[in-house]
Design an enzyme around this catalytic site. Structure first.
Site, PDB file in Angstrom:
ATOM      1  N   HIS A  93       1.118  -1.202  -0.243  1.00  0.00           N
ATOM      2  CA  HIS A  93      -0.090  -0.465   0.118  1.00  0.00           C
ATOM      3  C   HIS A  93       1.060   1.330   0.187  1.00  0.00           C
ATOM      4  O   HIS A  93       2.186   1.485   0.209  1.00  0.00           O
ATOM      5  CB  HIS A  93      -1.151   0.074   0.975  1.00  0.00           C
TER       6      HIS A  93
ATOM      7  N   ASP B  37       0.021   4.810   1.954  1.00  0.00           N
ATOM      8  CA  ASP B  37      -0.229   5.205   2.937  1.00  0.00           C
ATOM      9  C   ASP B  37      -2.220   6.298   2.417  1.00  0.00           C
ATOM     10  O   ASP B  37      -1.781   7.284   1.802  1.00  0.00           O
ATOM     11  CB  ASP B  37       0.300   6.007   4.261  1.00  0.00           C
TER      12      ASP B  37
ATOM     13  N   HIS C  77       4.736   0.117   0.719  1.00  0.00           N
ATOM     14  CA  HIS C  77       5.165  -0.544   1.619  1.00  0.00           C
ATOM     15  C   HIS C  77       4.645  -2.131   1.759  1.00  0.00           C
ATOM     16  O   HIS C  77       3.595  -1.432   1.626  1.00  0.00           O
ATOM     17  CB  HIS C  77       5.610   0.382   2.332  1.00  0.00           C
TER      18      HIS C  77
HETATM   19  C1  SIN Z   1       2.644   1.279   7.853  1.00  0.00           C
HETATM   20  O1  SIN Z   1       2.249   1.047   7.471  1.00  0.00           O
HETATM   21  O2  SIN Z   1       2.655   2.584   8.344  1.00  0.00           O
HETATM   22  C2  SIN Z   1       3.547   0.146   8.981  1.00  0.00           C
HETATM   23  C3  SIN Z   1       4.781  -0.566   8.984  1.00  0.00           C
HETATM   24  C4  SIN Z   1       5.464  -1.071   9.649  1.00  0.00           C
HETATM   25  O3  SIN Z   1       5.242  -1.143  10.912  1.00  0.00           O
HETATM   26  O4  SIN Z   1       6.926  -1.385   9.232  1.00  0.00           O
END
Ligand code: SIN
Length: 285
Positions: free
Chosen positions: A100, A102, A261
């Protein structure tokens, strides 16, 4: 501009930076160098940092306004600091455990996030990032022409929407770890360009967020699906990625405008706790 020691961690994106104490207020030269390193590497990492929520927020504020998460509850004394937690006894779901960018379903999705590790498992719990400039650059000219000027519809339905039963199930699994609420407004449709131009680097990137993208504007779900499935699979090619191995007191700062990410959920039986601060962004163009 101050010269920083910036060490890339993969051929695609991501670099570790030494010699900066993020708890201290940064002079303009260091700030410019950090911003340049972020623009060059898309996600930057710092080790052995010790900062309070106030210092975390002060560092983030150098880069823009701070945004409070609309669906997940922040710390009681610092609502803008989101605890991202997975308790040892939680298994099925973790926050961010899917590709995703954010909250791409907001009209103005964040510019970036600063994530600070308070407790990490001995092994596992890494975060993978992908370079969406590379994903765009590697498309054929024909596909680039087809996507140019086209919008996609994003919603938060599969993350925070009350009408998706899987979301309700996932939120129940989260409930020991985090206070996350489903809300009707997550289901509103927002149109964003599939190819966006970064406001600072002027580079084009593919703007898809696997969890939120629903269909191409002006096309049905059925017509859009094969194209979106291709783009989603294409964007996670391993050569566009880097994987960050957390240690306690590590910090990751990613540019949400040109990356996606994925937080790996491979550490059942162990606790992981991070603090996340969100820097506001602007409408993608
Ligand atoms: C997120 O998607 O903001 C969390 C990323 C993580 O906890 O590594």
């Amino acid at each position: 501009m101050r010269k920083l020691n910036v060490r890339p961690i993969s051929g695609a994106l991501g670099a570790e930076i030494d010699g900066v104490d993020l708890s201290q207020s940064m002079n303009d030269a260091t700030f410019s160098a950090v911003r340049q390193a972020l623009n060059d590497n898309l996600v930057i990492f710092f080790r052995d940092q010790h900062f309070t929520p106030e210092q975390h927020l002060a560092f983030a504020r150098r880069f823009g306004d701070i945004e409070t998460h609309r669906y997940a509850k922040g710390l009681s004394s610092y609502p803008e600091v989101l605890p991202v937690v997975k308790e040892a006894e939680d298994r099925a779901a973790n926050f961010g455990g899917i590709w995703h960018s954010d909250v791409s379903f907001h009209e103005e999705p964040p510019m970036g996030q600063i994530l600070y590790a308070l407790e990490v498992p001995e092994a596992g719990g890494d975060t993978i990032f992908v370079n969406m400039y590379r994903a765009y650059d590697a498309l054929s000219d024909g596909m680039k022409r087809m996507l140019e000027g086209r919008n996609a519809i994003h919603t938060g339905e599969r993350s925070y929407g009350p009408s998706d039963s899987q979301v309700t199930q996932r939120q129940e699994q989260f409930s020991r770890s985090m206070d996350v609420k489903v809300k009707n407004d997550a289901e509103a449709e927002v149109a964003h360009p599939v190819v966006r131009t970064h406001p600072e680097t002027d580079r084009k990137s593919l703007y898809i967020s696997a969890i939120s993208i629903q269909r191409l504007e002006g096309m049905t779900h059925e017509e859009s699906r094969p194209i979106l499935d291709f783009l989603i699979a294409h964007a996670k090619r391993p050569e566009f990625t880097c994987q960050f191995r957390w240690r306690k007191n590590s910090v990751a700062f990613w540019d949400n405008r040109c990356t996606q990410h994925y937080a790996l959920n491979d550490y059942h039986g162990h606790r992981r706790e991070m603090h996340r601060v969100t820097i506001a962004g602007s409408r993608p163009v």
